[in-house]
Design a protein around this motif. Structure first.
Motif, short mmCIF file in Angstrom:
data_model
loop_
_atom_site.label_atom_id
_atom_site.label_comp_id
_atom_site.label_asym_id
_atom_site.label_seq_id
_atom_site.Cartn_x
_atom_site.Cartn_y
_atom_site.Cartn_z
N CYS A 143 -5.50 80.05 55.66
CA CYS A 143 -4.35 80.53 56.43
C CYS A 143 -3.12 79.69 56.08
O CYS A 143 -3.26 78.51 55.75
N GLY A 144 -1.95 80.30 56.21
CA GLY A 144 -0.68 79.58 56.11
C GLY A 144 -0.51 78.86 54.79
O GLY A 144 -0.74 79.40 53.71
N SER A 193 -8.80 74.33 54.27
CA SER A 193 -8.18 74.03 55.57
C SER A 193 -7.87 72.55 55.66
O SER A 193 -8.73 71.72 55.38
N SER A 249 -7.07 71.00 58.56
CA SER A 249 -7.68 70.49 59.79
C SER A 249 -9.18 70.70 59.83
O SER A 249 -9.89 69.96 60.51
N GLY A 250 -9.65 71.74 59.15
CA GLY A 250 -11.06 72.09 59.24
C GLY A 250 -11.42 72.75 60.57
O GLY A 250 -12.60 72.91 60.89
N THR A 275 -9.31 75.56 61.89
CA THR A 275 -8.57 76.82 62.06
C THR A 275 -9.55 77.96 62.36
O THR A 275 -10.44 78.25 61.56
N SER A 308 2.97 71.33 56.89
CA SER A 308 2.07 70.68 55.95
C SER A 308 2.79 70.34 54.64
O SER A 308 3.49 71.17 54.07
N GLN A 356 -4.48 69.73 48.36
CA GLN A 356 -5.30 70.94 48.14
C GLN A 356 -5.10 71.45 46.71
O GLN A 356 -6.07 71.81 46.03
N LYS A 368 8.19 76.51 54.25
CA LYS A 368 8.67 75.20 54.72
C LYS A 368 10.04 75.36 55.37
O LYS A 368 10.29 74.81 56.43
N VAL A 428 -4.57 75.53 64.57
CA VAL A 428 -4.60 76.81 65.28
C VAL A 428 -6.07 77.16 65.54
O VAL A 428 -6.73 77.79 64.72
C1 F6R Z 1 2.41 75.27 57.63
C2 F6R Z 1 1.10 74.93 58.12
C3 F6R Z 1 0.19 76.03 58.53
C4 F6R Z 1 -1.27 75.67 58.18
C5 F6R Z 1 -2.22 76.74 58.72
C6 F6R Z 1 -3.65 76.46 58.35
O1 F6R Z 1 3.13 74.15 57.23
O2 F6R Z 1 0.76 73.79 58.22
O3 F6R Z 1 0.56 77.24 57.94
O4 F6R Z 1 -1.38 75.57 56.80
O5 F6R Z 1 -2.12 76.82 60.12
O6 F6R Z 1 -4.06 75.24 58.82
P1 F6R Z 1 -5.31 74.50 58.20
O7 F6R Z 1 -4.97 74.16 56.79
O8 F6R Z 1 -5.49 73.30 59.07
O9 F6R Z 1 -6.45 75.46 58.28
#
Ligand code: F6R
Length: 617
Positions: A302-303, A349, A351-352, A354, A402, A409, A487, A614
């Motif tokens: 995501c994102g 991810s 955060s691991g 999402t 991020s 990544q 960004k 998220v």
């Molecule tokens: C944007 C950002 C988000 C995350 C997305 C996925 O700067 O940080 O778009 O990339 O919510 O989050 P992770 O990578 O933690 O799964």
């Protein structure tokens, strides 16, 4: 990342160390521990998994104290975030303990050697090896034993060690991660970062790579790893505590942008052999045979992580010639994807945690597809449920937008693509070696880009009033254009869109007027025919935007006169190979977004309506 703190002097060490650890929690927070030399002349250790308050609780239930000790807050790289894996780690007899920030690259070889000599390990960490190596070398003097151990270790480290058998000293050493030494009155401190000790002293010096410090209650002796004396000059640190936590930067996001040479280097560490010319992924837990056997790859995220995934498609298809499909986590399970055991599903991810990415991972598993997590947080849900793991070593990312996690990544995906190409025979040995040589230069080139912040301050001054931005890129640069646009929109609230440059004439050209800044990714590899061709097409795009009076901001090779003549603003970046350019070209876009947001007075680290993880659909 991880944070280390040590104290030696006339006061009780525990509260000083715990206070320091609290101020370092931003460096990692999956477990923590402390060790002090207590009244019974032994080293007492308290450790706990989870946040620092769990360690506080452990100390409340089972108090200890002494005049010197060391502590650690952990961000796991090797081994799950459990109490057994929390630092400090001890030798076989509990005579000495060590805290460590970094990675022992040759830990498997060293561990096997130590086991063959009868050493028994209590944790899964690379750090425990250091304690056993020092134990093996100890003949009465701690610093000499540490020197002997360091001579065997490859990797990066910041360590602090105390011993019951040579007490009243802390030995600290640095090869890579920072170590700061604080000078008080008849008391001395060691830490990973200034904020940990700032409330006790403002007089400090940083160890340089290859320095060892021996701290006693009456002073600090400095040597190199061989034992030759060295000197470092002391600075008076005038930062306030909040500024100190951000390393002197105004925002965490800014600090994290500047950490990218380090996080990129750490993510390559142990995986790209400069001498062997080979890529290594021994730790991923998916065998080379399996890696060779996959017929297709799915990447789900995501994102920002999705943008990395899309760049990953270009990397893997180019270097390893395996077909790759990329999905949004939020879409994947609602479209009954076609996949099975011959498909590798990669989930990316930071955060691991999402929710959508996790649900997609479960969907892939339910269809029999093995999953590989590219993740920044070991022990997170996604890593726990994956068949294999490829950790990004970005360290904790606090800014909601991020930055360093994204480049980590990209780095992990580059290593994976190179490894697949090597194992599947789509790249020759010479090609793998050439890619590795170029990749290892990237952190240095990032530093070059980061050296000139004033370019972005000036650009932000000129462009911050724009209502819309376009970001254009072709090929692997298209996902980077998407990331540049994300960004800007997330931290400055300016509407921005990323687009494949070649699609402009199919609609978006209608948007161009004299008020529209168009950021165009125009850097290329002069030695690569495909990259040159893409460049020529991008030059045509610039001309098209100029013909419609758009404002062109070009990110191009340093010294590119053709682009300099056409564009309104040029951001030069060092030349590198096509597949590595994303790692460089994203940095100017992060800095541009950052400086525009600062100028507009936005809350850079916590933009409105957004959360760092998220964890709901
Ligand atoms: C944007 C950002 C988000 C995350 C997305 C996925 O700067 O940080 O778009 O990339 O919510 O989050 P992770 O990578 O933690 O799964």
């Amino acid at each position: 990342m991880c944070g280390i703190v040590g104290y030696i002097g006339g006061r009780q060490a525990v509260s000083i160390i715990m206070d320091g650890l609290k101020r370092l929690e931003y460096r990692g927070y999956d477990s923590a521990g402390i060790a002090v030399f207590d009244d019974t002349q032994t080293i007492s250790v308290r450790r706990a998994s989870g946040k620092l308050r769990n360690l506080e609780e452990a100390l409340r239930q089972n108090p200890t104290d002494g005049n010197f000790g060391i502590g650690h807050t952990r961000w796991a790289t090797h081994g799950r975030p459990t109490e057994e894996n929390a630092h400090p780690h001890r030798d076989s007899k509990g005579n000495l303990v060590v805290v460590h920030n970094g990675i022992v690259e040759n830990y498997l070889v060293l561990r096997h050697g130590l086991q063959a000599r009868g050493h028994v390990f209590l944790s899964e960490t690379d750090t425990e090896i250091i304690a056993h190596l020092v134990e093996d070398a100890f003949t009465g003097n701690l610093e000499e034993a540490v020197r002997a151990a360091l001579a065997q270790i490859q990797g990066v480290l910041a360590i602090a060690i105390i011993s019951r058998l040579d007490p009243n000293k802390i030995v600290a050493a640095r090869q890579g991660p920072p170590v700061v030494i604080g000078l008080g009155e008849d008391e001395y401190f060691v830490a990973s970062d200034v904020p940990a000790i700032l409330s006790h002293t403002r007089d400090m010096f940083f160890l340089a790579d290859g320095d060892m410090a021996i701290l006693t209650a009456s002073g600090v002796t400095l040597t190199d790893f061989v034992g030759n004396p060295v000197t470092r000059s002391v600075s008076r640190i005038l930062w306030d505590p909040i500024m100190a936590e951000k390393g002197g930067y105004k925002h965490f996001m800014q600090k994290e942008i500047y950490e990218q040479p380090r996080s990129t280097r750490d993510t390559m560490l142990g995986r790209l052999g400069a001498e062997s010319g080979r890529a290594f992924l021994d730790e991923v837990l998916i065998s080379p045979e399996q890696m060779r056997g996959f017929r297709q790859i799915r990447i789900v995220a995501c994102g920002t992580s999705w943008h990395a995934a899309l760049a990953g498609k270009f990397l893997i298809e180019k270097l390893a010639r395996v077909p790759v499909e990329v999905d949004y986590g939020s879409e994947f399970r609602y479209r009954d994807p076609i996949l099975g055991p011959d498909t590798l599903t990669i989930v990316i991810s930071q955060s691991g945690e999402t929710a959508d990415t996790l649900a997609a991972q479960r969907e892939a598993k339910s269809k029999g597809s093995p999953t590989l997590a590219i993740c920044n947080v070991i022990g997170s849900m996604i890593t726990r449920e994956a068949a294999g793991m490829l950790m990004t070593h970005a360290g904790p990312e606090i800014g909601v937008a991020s930055t360093k996690a994204f480049t980590s990544q990209l780095t992990a995906l580059f290593v994976l693509a190179l490894y697949l190409g090597q194992e599947r025979g789509t790249l020759t040995e010479a090609q793998v070696r050439a890619q590795i040589e170029e990749a290892l230069k990237i952190p240095g080139k990032m530093e070059q880009i980061l050296a000139s912040e004033v370019i972005y301050q000036n650009l932000a001054r000129s462009l911050h009033k724009a209502k819309d931005f376009l970001y254009l890129g072709r090929g692997i640069h298209f996902p980077i254009a998407l990331e540049g646009a994300l960004k800007l929109k997330e931290i400055s609230y300016i509407h921005a869109e990323g687009y494949p440059a070649g699609e402009m004439k199919h609609g978006p050209n209608a948007l161009i007027d004299e008020n529209l800044p168009v950021v165009i990714l125009a850097a290329y590899d002069p030695d690569d025919a495909e990259s040159r061709l893409r460049y020529e097409k991008t030059v045509s795009n610039i001309q098209e935007v100029k013909a419609r009076s758009g404002i062109v901001v070009a990110i191009s090779n340093e010294g590119d006169k053709e682009i300099a003549e056409m564009a309104d603003y040029v951001i030069p970046i060092p030349v590198t190979s096509e597949m590595l350019l994303p790692l460089l070209e994203i940095i100017p876009m992060q800095l541009l977004a950052y400086h525009i947001a600062v100028r507009l007075g936005c809350d850079v680290d916590q933009p409105r309506n957004l959360a760092k993880s998220v964890t709901v659909e």
